[in-house]
Motif scaffolding. Structure first.
Motif, PDB file in Angstrom:
ATOM      1  N   HIS A 162     -22.769 -16.985 -10.540  1.00  0.00           N
ATOM      2  CA  HIS A 162     -21.597 -16.513  -9.812  1.00  0.00           C
ATOM      3  C   HIS A 162     -20.394 -16.480 -10.737  1.00  0.00           C
ATOM      4  CE1 HIS A 162     -18.075 -17.823  -7.039  1.00  0.00           C
ATOM      5  NE2 HIS A 162     -18.127 -16.508  -7.085  1.00  0.00           N
ATOM      6  N   ASP A 163     -19.710 -15.332 -10.763  1.00  0.00           N
ATOM      7  CA  ASP A 163     -18.458 -15.202 -11.503  1.00  0.00           C
ATOM      8  C   ASP A 163     -17.345 -14.784 -10.550  1.00  0.00           C
ATOM      9  OD1 ASP A 163     -19.573 -15.857 -13.901  1.00  0.00           O
ATOM     10  OD2 ASP A 163     -19.486 -13.833 -14.770  1.00  0.00           O
ATOM     11  N   LYS A 164     -16.169 -15.403 -10.716  1.00  0.00           N
ATOM     12  CA  LYS A 164     -14.972 -14.983  -9.991  1.00  0.00           C
ATOM     13  C   LYS A 164     -14.160 -14.076 -10.911  1.00  0.00           C
ATOM     14  CE  LYS A 164     -14.087 -19.354  -9.278  1.00  0.00           C
ATOM     15  NZ  LYS A 164     -13.433 -20.638  -8.885  1.00  0.00           N
ATOM     16  N   HIS A 165     -13.659 -12.966 -10.360  1.00  0.00           N
ATOM     17  CA  HIS A 165     -12.920 -12.013 -11.188  1.00  0.00           C
ATOM     18  C   HIS A 165     -11.651 -11.586 -10.450  1.00  0.00           C
ATOM     19  CE1 HIS A 165     -12.050  -8.726 -13.894  1.00  0.00           C
ATOM     20  NE2 HIS A 165     -13.078  -9.074 -14.654  1.00  0.00           N
ATOM     21  N   ALA A 166     -10.504 -11.827 -11.084  1.00  0.00           N
ATOM     22  CA  ALA A 166      -9.224 -11.496 -10.455  1.00  0.00           C
ATOM     23  C   ALA A 166      -9.059  -9.998 -10.218  1.00  0.00           C
ATOM     24  CB  ALA A 166      -8.079 -12.021 -11.317  1.00  0.00           C
ATOM     25  N   GLY A 167      -9.801  -9.191 -10.972  1.00  0.00           N
ATOM     26  CA  GLY A 167      -9.738  -7.754 -10.750  1.00  0.00           C
ATOM     27  C   GLY A 167     -10.220  -7.333  -9.379  1.00  0.00           C
ATOM     28  N   LEU A 168     -10.979  -8.211  -8.715  1.00  0.00           N
ATOM     29  CA  LEU A 168     -11.505  -7.916  -7.379  1.00  0.00           C
ATOM     30  C   LEU A 168     -10.586  -8.415  -6.262  1.00  0.00           C
ATOM     31  CD1 LEU A 168     -15.268  -8.816  -7.989  1.00  0.00           C
ATOM     32  CD2 LEU A 168     -14.252  -6.525  -7.857  1.00  0.00           C
ATOM     33  N   ASN A 169      -9.481  -9.054  -6.628  1.00  0.00           N
ATOM     34  CA  ASN A 169      -8.557  -9.554  -5.608  1.00  0.00           C
ATOM     35  C   ASN A 169      -7.966  -8.412  -4.783  1.00  0.00           C
ATOM     36  OD1 ASN A 169      -9.009 -12.120  -6.518  1.00  0.00           O
ATOM     37  ND2 ASN A 169      -6.949 -12.449  -7.332  1.00  0.00           N
ATOM     38  N   GLU A 170      -7.535  -8.750  -3.588  1.00  0.00           N
ATOM     39  CA  GLU A 170      -6.915  -7.763  -2.712  1.00  0.00           C
ATOM     40  C   GLU A 170      -5.612  -7.253  -3.324  1.00  0.00           C
ATOM     41  OE1 GLU A 170      -7.056  -5.419  -0.917  1.00  0.00           O
ATOM     42  OE2 GLU A 170      -7.086  -5.979   1.204  1.00  0.00           O
ATOM     43  N   ILE A 171      -5.169  -6.092  -2.876  1.00  0.00           N
ATOM     44  CA  ILE A 171      -3.866  -5.578  -3.279  1.00  0.00           C
ATOM     45  C   ILE A 171      -2.793  -6.595  -2.896  1.00  0.00           C
ATOM     46  CG2 ILE A 171      -3.459  -4.335  -1.102  1.00  0.00           C
ATOM     47  CD1 ILE A 171      -2.212  -2.072  -2.786  1.00  0.00           C
ATOM     48  N   ASN A 172      -1.770  -6.700  -3.708  1.00  0.00           N
ATOM     49  CA  ASN A 172      -0.627  -7.555  -3.383  1.00  0.00           C
ATOM     50  C   ASN A 172       0.271  -6.796  -2.416  1.00  0.00           C
ATOM     51  OD1 ASN A 172       1.863  -8.895  -3.359  1.00  0.00           O
ATOM     52  ND2 ASN A 172       1.617  -9.622  -5.445  1.00  0.00           N
ATOM     53  N   TRP A 173       0.344  -7.301  -1.185  1.00  0.00           N
ATOM     54  CA  TRP A 173       1.143  -6.638  -0.149  1.00  0.00           C
ATOM     55  C   TRP A 173       2.606  -7.076  -0.164  1.00  0.00           C
ATOM     56  CZ3 TRP A 173      -0.594  -2.346   1.687  1.00  0.00           C
ATOM     57  CH2 TRP A 173      -1.945  -2.157   1.976  1.00  0.00           C
ATOM     58  N   GLY A 174       3.005  -7.786  -1.218  1.00  0.00           N
ATOM     59  CA  GLY A 174       4.414  -8.071  -1.420  1.00  0.00           C
ATOM     60  C   GLY A 174       5.051  -8.950  -0.359  1.00  0.00           C
ATOM     61  N   THR A 175       6.234  -8.565   0.079  1.00  0.00           N
ATOM     62  CA  THR A 175       7.037  -9.388   0.993  1.00  0.00           C
ATOM     63  C   THR A 175       6.393  -9.549   2.360  1.00  0.00           C
ATOM     64  OG1 THR A 175       8.308  -7.433   1.690  1.00  0.00           O
ATOM     65  CG2 THR A 175       9.188  -8.725  -0.153  1.00  0.00           C
ATOM     66  N   ARG A 176       5.379  -8.750   2.663  1.00  0.00           N
ATOM     67  CA  ARG A 176       4.754  -8.807   3.980  1.00  0.00           C
ATOM     68  C   ARG A 176       3.596  -9.798   4.066  1.00  0.00           C
ATOM     69  NH1 ARG A 176       7.605  -4.688   3.242  1.00  0.00           N
ATOM     70  NH2 ARG A 176       8.560  -3.535   4.940  1.00  0.00           N
ATOM     71  N   GLU A 177       3.205 -10.344   2.934  1.00  0.00           N
ATOM     72  CA  GLU A 177       2.086 -11.288   2.952  1.00  0.00           C
ATOM     73  C   GLU A 177       2.443 -12.541   3.745  1.00  0.00           C
ATOM     74  OE1 GLU A 177      -0.360 -10.061  -1.057  1.00  0.00           O
ATOM     75  OE2 GLU A 177       0.777 -11.921  -1.091  1.00  0.00           O
ATOM     76  N   GLY A 178       1.524 -12.954   4.598  1.00  0.00           N
ATOM     77  CA  GLY A 178       1.721 -14.153   5.404  1.00  0.00           C
ATOM     78  C   GLY A 178       2.555 -13.959   6.646  1.00  0.00           C
ATOM     79  N   THR A 179       2.909 -12.708   6.954  1.00  0.00           N
ATOM     80  CA  THR A 179       3.736 -12.437   8.128  1.00  0.00           C
ATOM     81  C   THR A 179       2.985 -11.545   9.117  1.00  0.00           C
ATOM     82  OG1 THR A 179       4.771 -10.442   7.195  1.00  0.00           O
ATOM     83  CG2 THR A 179       5.815 -12.564   6.717  1.00  0.00           C
ATOM     84  N   ARG A 180       3.327 -11.722  10.388  1.00  0.00           N
ATOM     85  CA  ARG A 180       2.752 -10.858  11.420  1.00  0.00           C
ATOM     86  C   ARG A 180       3.449  -9.501  11.378  1.00  0.00           C
ATOM     87  NH1 ARG A 180      -0.179 -12.694  15.547  1.00  0.00           N
ATOM     88  NH2 ARG A 180       0.710 -14.784  15.273  1.00  0.00           N
ATOM     89  N   ILE A 181       2.697  -8.454  11.540  1.00  0.00           N
ATOM     90  CA  ILE A 181       3.252  -7.110  11.435  1.00  0.00           C
ATOM     91  C   ILE A 181       4.078  -6.787  12.684  1.00  0.00           C
ATOM     92  CG2 ILE A 181       2.704  -4.655  11.237  1.00  0.00           C
ATOM     93  CD1 ILE A 181       0.175  -5.444   9.726  1.00  0.00           C
ATOM     94  N   THR A 182       5.354  -6.506  12.488  1.00  0.00           N
ATOM     95  CA  THR A 182       6.232  -6.088  13.576  1.00  0.00           C
ATOM     96  C   THR A 182       6.111  -4.577  13.753  1.00  0.00           C
ATOM     97  OG1 THR A 182       8.096  -5.663  12.111  1.00  0.00           O
ATOM     98  CG2 THR A 182       7.849  -7.925  12.958  1.00  0.00           C
ATOM     99  N   PRO A 183       6.596  -4.036  14.872  1.00  0.00           N
ATOM    100  CA  PRO A 183       6.560  -2.567  15.034  1.00  0.00           C
ATOM    101  C   PRO A 183       7.269  -1.836  13.887  1.00  0.00           C
ATOM    102  CG  PRO A 183       7.009  -3.612  17.137  1.00  0.00           C
ATOM    103  CD  PRO A 183       7.028  -4.702  16.105  1.00  0.00           C
TER     104      PRO A 183
END
Length: 208
Positions: free
Chosen positions: A76-97
Motif C-alpha cells: 500500500h502506498d499513499k500519494h498526495a496526488g490522489l487527494n481531493e481538490i482543495n475547496w478553499g474557504t468552504r472546507e468544513g462548512t455547510r453549504i448555504t444557498p
C-alpha cells in the motif's frame, strides 16, 4: 503485452457527505457506519481479485475504505496526488444557498473551459491535474503491478479519469460518482478503456 487493470473507487460515506458539509483536501474525516458498510461490501465482492498494489490518497477516509485489503498484507502506498481538490474557504462548512449558487456558477465556468479558475482560497481543476501527473507516471512505470486498486475522492477522480481517458478537462462532470463506486479500467500500453462505469452493484449485495 499484458493488460494493466485499474480498479478505481471513491471512498465510502462520511458524516460530512451525509450532512452536506464540504470536505476537500483540508478535512480529514472518517467513514461513518454506512461508509464502513460500503467498504465491507466492496471487500466481499472483490477480495479474491489478485491485487498487486493498493494506492490511496493521504486522507483517512480513502485509506479506511480499503483497509480490509491492506489487512490482507497487500502493498500500500499513499500519494498526495490522489487527494481531493482543495475547496478553499468552504472546507468544513455547510453549504448555504448563497455558496451553492457560487459553486454551481463555478462548475458552469469549468464546464465551459475555464478550468484554470480556482475556487476561492483553493485549487483549480488544472492544479489538481498537474499534481496527479506524478501519480500517473509512477503507476505506468511499474508494469509488474498488473492489477491495482486505487481509492480517492469524487472531484479528483473525475479529473483523473479525464487524464487517463484523454477527455478535455471541461468534460469532467461526464463522469458520475457515488460513495464507493467503481470504475474498472484496462490499459493496453497505449490507452485506457472503461470496463465498468460508476458501478455500485456490489453495494446491493448482502454480507453472509
Amino acid at each position: 503485452m499484458s493488460i494493466k487493470k485499474v480498479y478505481l473507487i471513491r471512498h465510502g460515506q462520511t458524516d460530512y457527505n451525509l450532512q452536506g458539509i464540504v470536505q476537500g483536501s483540508g478535512v480529514d474525516s472518517s467513514l461513518n457506519a454506512e461508509g464502513q458498510r460500503q467498504a465491507a461490501l466492496f471487500f466481499e465482492k472483490y477480495k479474491d481479485v489478485a491485487f498487486d498494489k493498493i494506492y490511496t490518497s493521504t486522507l483517512q477516509r480513502s485509506i479506511q475504505s480499503v483497509q480490509k485489503f491492506i489487512d490482507l498484507g497487500l502493498p500500500h502506498d499513499k500519494h498526495a496526488g490522489l487527494n481531493e481538490i482543495n475547496w478553499g474557504t468552504r472546507e468544513g462548512t455547510r453549504i448555504t444557498p448563497e455558496e451553492d449558487a457560487y459553486y454551481f456558477e463555478l462548475l458552469e465556468t469549468w464546464g465551459k473551459g475555464g478550468t484554470s479558475i480556482c475556487i476561492e482560497g483553493g485549487e483549480s481543476p488544472e492544479l489538481v491535474w498537474d499534481r496527479q501527473k506524478e501519480f500517473i507516471d509512477l503507476m505506468l512505470s511499474r508494469p509488474e503491478e498488473e492489477t491495482i486498486l486505487v481509492c480517492m475522492h469524487g472531484r479528483a477522480m473525475r479529473i483523473l479519469l479525464c487524464q487517463l481517458l484523454r477527455y478535455p478537462l471541461r468534460c469532467m462532470d461526464e463522469f458520475r460518482h457515488h460513495n464507493l463506486c467503481l470504475y474498472e479500467l484496462d490499459y493496453t500500453g497505449s490507452m485506457f478503456s472503461v470496463k465498468k462505469y460508476c458501478d455500485i452493484a456490489h453495494l446491493e449485495q448482502n454480507i453472509v
